[in-house]
Scaffold this motif. Structure first.
Motif, PDB file in Angstrom:
ATOM      1  N   PRO A 100      51.071  21.221  38.641  1.00 50.37           N
ATOM      2  CA  PRO A 100      51.739  20.722  39.847  1.00 50.37           C
ATOM      3  C   PRO A 100      51.153  19.371  40.249  1.00 50.37           C
ATOM      4  CG  PRO A 100      51.054  23.018  40.114  1.00 50.37           C
ATOM      5  CD  PRO A 100      50.376  22.509  38.880  1.00 50.37           C
ATOM      6  N   ILE A 101      52.023  18.378  40.399  1.00 49.36           N
ATOM      7  CA  ILE A 101      51.530  17.044  40.736  1.00 49.36           C
ATOM      8  C   ILE A 101      52.160  16.491  42.017  1.00 49.36           C
ATOM      9  CG2 ILE A 101      50.843  16.433  38.404  1.00 49.36           C
ATOM     10  CD1 ILE A 101      53.989  14.899  39.745  1.00 49.36           C
ATOM     11  N   GLY A 102      53.051  17.250  42.642  1.00 53.37           N
ATOM     12  CA  GLY A 102      53.645  16.760  43.869  1.00 53.37           C
ATOM     13  C   GLY A 102      54.613  17.742  44.468  1.00 53.37           C
ATOM     14  N   TYR A 103      55.117  17.381  45.630  1.00 51.88           N
ATOM     15  CA  TYR A 103      56.068  18.196  46.387  1.00 51.88           C
ATOM     16  C   TYR A 103      57.382  17.436  46.489  1.00 51.88           C
ATOM     17  CZ  TYR A 103      58.294  20.444  50.408  1.00 51.88           C
ATOM     18  OH  TYR A 103      59.181  21.075  51.240  1.00 51.88           O
ATOM     19  N   TRP A 104      58.492  18.123  46.230  1.00 53.64           N
ATOM     20  CA  TRP A 104      59.819  17.524  46.223  1.00 53.64           C
ATOM     21  C   TRP A 104      60.759  18.366  47.078  1.00 53.64           C
ATOM     22  CZ3 TRP A 104      61.501  13.589  42.486  1.00 53.64           C
ATOM     23  CH2 TRP A 104      60.441  13.104  41.707  1.00 53.64           C
ATOM     24  N   PRO A 122      81.077  13.271  50.206  1.00 52.77           N
ATOM     25  CA  PRO A 122      80.873  14.671  49.824  1.00 52.77           C
ATOM     26  C   PRO A 122      79.941  14.793  48.622  1.00 52.77           C
ATOM     27  CG  PRO A 122      83.180  14.279  50.303  1.00 52.77           C
ATOM     28  CD  PRO A 122      82.514  12.927  50.316  1.00 52.77           C
ATOM     29  N   HIS A 123      79.003  15.725  48.747  1.00 52.75           N
ATOM     30  CA  HIS A 123      78.057  16.073  47.686  1.00 52.75           C
ATOM     31  C   HIS A 123      76.968  15.032  47.449  1.00 52.75           C
ATOM     32  CE1 HIS A 123      80.058  19.781  46.474  1.00 52.75           C
ATOM     33  NE2 HIS A 123      81.203  19.134  46.680  1.00 52.75           N
ATOM     34  N   ASP A 124      76.831  14.024  48.319  1.00 54.49           N
ATOM     35  CA  ASP A 124      75.650  13.166  48.236  1.00 54.49           C
ATOM     36  C   ASP A 124      74.408  14.051  48.211  1.00 54.49           C
ATOM     37  OD1 ASP A 124      77.057  10.805  48.274  1.00 54.49           O
ATOM     38  OD2 ASP A 124      76.465  10.215  50.302  1.00 54.49           O
ATOM     39  N   THR A 125      73.493  13.757  47.310  1.00 53.92           N
ATOM     40  CA  THR A 125      72.293  14.578  47.147  1.00 53.92           C
ATOM     41  C   THR A 125      71.061  13.722  47.396  1.00 53.92           C
ATOM     42  OG1 THR A 125      73.436  15.932  45.504  1.00 53.92           O
ATOM     43  CG2 THR A 125      71.041  16.096  45.561  1.00 53.92           C
ATOM     44  N   GLY A 126      70.174  14.211  48.253  1.00 52.97           N
ATOM     45  CA  GLY A 126      69.011  13.442  48.658  1.00 52.97           C
ATOM     46  C   GLY A 126      67.722  13.932  48.025  1.00 52.97           C
ATOM     47  N   ILE A 127      66.723  13.050  48.049  1.00 52.84           N
ATOM     48  CA  ILE A 127      65.399  13.345  47.505  1.00 52.84           C
ATOM     49  C   ILE A 127      64.339  12.945  48.528  1.00 52.84           C
ATOM     50  CG2 ILE A 127      63.690  12.782  45.736  1.00 52.84           C
ATOM     51  CD1 ILE A 127      65.933  12.077  43.836  1.00 52.84           C
ATOM     52  N   HIS A 128      63.405  13.855  48.802  1.00 50.14           N
ATOM     53  CA  HIS A 128      62.131  13.544  49.441  1.00 50.14           C
ATOM     54  C   HIS A 128      61.042  13.903  48.430  1.00 50.14           C
ATOM     55  CE1 HIS A 128      64.197  14.703  53.471  1.00 50.14           C
ATOM     56  NE2 HIS A 128      64.283  13.400  53.305  1.00 50.14           N
ATOM     57  N   LEU A 129      59.969  13.141  48.386  1.00 48.69           N
ATOM     58  CA  LEU A 129      58.897  13.516  47.470  1.00 48.69           C
ATOM     59  C   LEU A 129      57.575  12.930  47.901  1.00 48.69           C
ATOM     60  CD1 LEU A 129      58.521  11.370  44.299  1.00 48.69           C
ATOM     61  CD2 LEU A 129      60.107  10.701  46.108  1.00 48.69           C
ATOM     62  N   LEU A 130      56.519  13.555  47.400  1.00 52.70           N
ATOM     63  CA  LEU A 130      55.182  12.986  47.487  1.00 52.70           C
ATOM     64  C   LEU A 130      54.452  13.295  46.191  1.00 52.70           C
ATOM     65  CD1 LEU A 130      52.708  15.307  47.993  1.00 52.70           C
ATOM     66  CD2 LEU A 130      53.969  15.546  50.130  1.00 52.70           C
ATOM     67  N   ILE A 131      53.596  12.364  45.777  1.00 59.07           N
ATOM     68  CA  ILE A 131      52.693  12.579  44.653  1.00 59.07           C
ATOM     69  C   ILE A 131      51.359  12.990  45.246  1.00 59.07           C
ATOM     70  CG2 ILE A 131      51.577  11.546  42.643  1.00 59.07           C
ATOM     71  CD1 ILE A 131      54.597  11.853  42.340  1.00 59.07           C
ATOM     72  N   GLY A 132      50.826  14.136  44.811  1.00 57.12           N
ATOM     73  CA  GLY A 132      49.719  14.759  45.509  1.00 57.12           C
ATOM     74  C   GLY A 132      48.368  14.084  45.377  1.00 57.12           C
ATOM     75  N   GLN A 133      48.004  13.660  44.175  1.00 56.49           N
ATOM     76  CA  GLN A 133      46.666  13.138  43.953  1.00 56.49           C
ATOM     77  C   GLN A 133      46.649  11.606  43.969  1.00 56.49           C
ATOM     78  OE1 GLN A 133      43.985  15.014  43.892  1.00 56.49           O
ATOM     79  NE2 GLN A 133      45.258  16.852  44.090  1.00 56.49           N
ATOM     80  N   GLY A 142      55.547   7.918  39.711  1.00 53.82           N
ATOM     81  CA  GLY A 142      56.613   8.247  40.651  1.00 53.82           C
ATOM     82  C   GLY A 142      57.956   7.699  40.229  1.00 53.82           C
ATOM     83  N   SER A 143      58.000   6.447  39.779  1.00 47.19           N
ATOM     84  CA  SER A 143      59.275   5.857  39.397  1.00 47.19           C
ATOM     85  C   SER A 143      59.849   6.531  38.159  1.00 47.19           C
ATOM     86  CB  SER A 143      59.122   4.354  39.162  1.00 47.19           C
ATOM     87  OG  SER A 143      58.156   4.080  38.167  1.00 47.19           O
ATOM     88  N   ALA A 144      58.983   6.897  37.200  1.00 42.84           N
ATOM     89  CA  ALA A 144      59.473   7.580  36.000  1.00 42.84           C
ATOM     90  C   ALA A 144      60.069   8.934  36.352  1.00 42.84           C
ATOM     91  CB  ALA A 144      58.337   7.746  34.993  1.00 42.84           C
ATOM     92  N   LEU A 145      59.413   9.663  37.247  1.00 45.66           N
ATOM     93  CA  LEU A 145      59.919  10.979  37.628  1.00 45.66           C
ATOM     94  C   LEU A 145      61.161  10.866  38.497  1.00 45.66           C
ATOM     95  CD1 LEU A 145      56.561  12.848  38.333  1.00 45.66           C
ATOM     96  CD2 LEU A 145      57.919  12.804  36.233  1.00 45.66           C
ATOM     97  N   LEU A 146      61.195   9.886  39.376  1.00 50.50           N
ATOM     98  CA  LEU A 146      62.394   9.670  40.193  1.00 50.50           C
ATOM     99  C   LEU A 146      63.607   9.375  39.327  1.00 50.50           C
ATOM    100  CD1 LEU A 146      61.159   7.563  43.236  1.00 50.50           C
ATOM    101  CD2 LEU A 146      62.499   9.669  43.349  1.00 50.50           C
TER     102      LEU A 146
END
Length: 209
Positions: A100-104, A122-133, A142-146
């Motif tokens: 585990p490396i972050g919360y999404w 309709p169906h717009d999908t959002g993202i919140h995230l943090l990288i933990g360490q 972060g950019s690669a995972l996003l």
């Protein structure tokens, strides 16, 4: 593990996956290959994950934008609110090569209060995230995972034409990560507690199902 939850809290709700799940069953999306390793969104289980996520929330660099610093019950209340909904938000651990490396949070932006602040579709999908360490930040992770998760959303959610996010405009590392991941700045929006940049990645022809 010592029980860190406030006994006054209601029992942990189960994630609901109705036949017409608003997010098309995030738990079933499975792993995806990225330039930095194999990544997977794993739905949060509070008893298992609270200590880890609460620890991340108490990092000053995270707390400045998530505002969930404090005892574990603060994070627990946030997670329970996410889990107690009708499936329009999916809180997950981001797991990279088994760690585990972050919360999404993957959420239906068109069904969220955010939709009152921009011309939602309709169906717009959002993202919140943090990288933990701290050691995992500032090196392109972060950019690669996003980029990988935005593509996964478009692959798994055929009705979704846009992936959106609303990072605080002061959070320049986050803004840079979204831009490197193929998002564009669509404008600025005034949200409760922050002024945000509305970041949008639209489906293009090669993304079409």
């Amino acid at each position: 593990m010592e029980d860190t939850l406030d006994p006054r809290l209601p029992p942990e709700p189960a994630m609901r996956f109705a036949e017409d799940d608003p997010l098309d069953h995030v738990a079933e999306w499975g792993p995806t290959a990225t330039p930095v390793g194999t990544f997977q969104l794993v739905p949060v289980q509070i008893e298992r994950d609270l200590a880890l996520i609460s620890g991340w929330m108490n990092d000053p660099a995270v707390a400045a934008y998530w505002h969930l610093a404090g005892p574990p019950v603060v994070t627990a209340l946030h997670l329970r609110t996410q889990l107690a909904g009708d499936g329009r938000s999916a809180p997950c651990l981001g797991v990279l090569d088994g760690t585990p490396i972050g919360y999404w949070e993957i959420y239906r932006a068109d069904l969220d209060p955010l939709a009152r602040h921009y011309p939602a579709r309709p169906h717009d999908t959002g993202i919140h995230l943090l990288i933990g360490q701290p050691a995992d930040r500032g090196r392109g992770l972060g950019s690669a995972l996003l980029e990988a998760i935005a593509q996964l959303i478009l692959d798994r959610r055929s009705a979704c034409a846009r992936v959106v996010a609303e990072p605080d405009i002061r959070n320049t590392p986050s803004l840079s990560a979204f831009l490197r991941a193929g998002f564009r700045v669509s404008g600025e929006v005034e949200l409760p507690g922050k002024r945000a940049a509305l970041m949008v990645r639209e489906r293009v022809l090669r993304d079409a199902p």
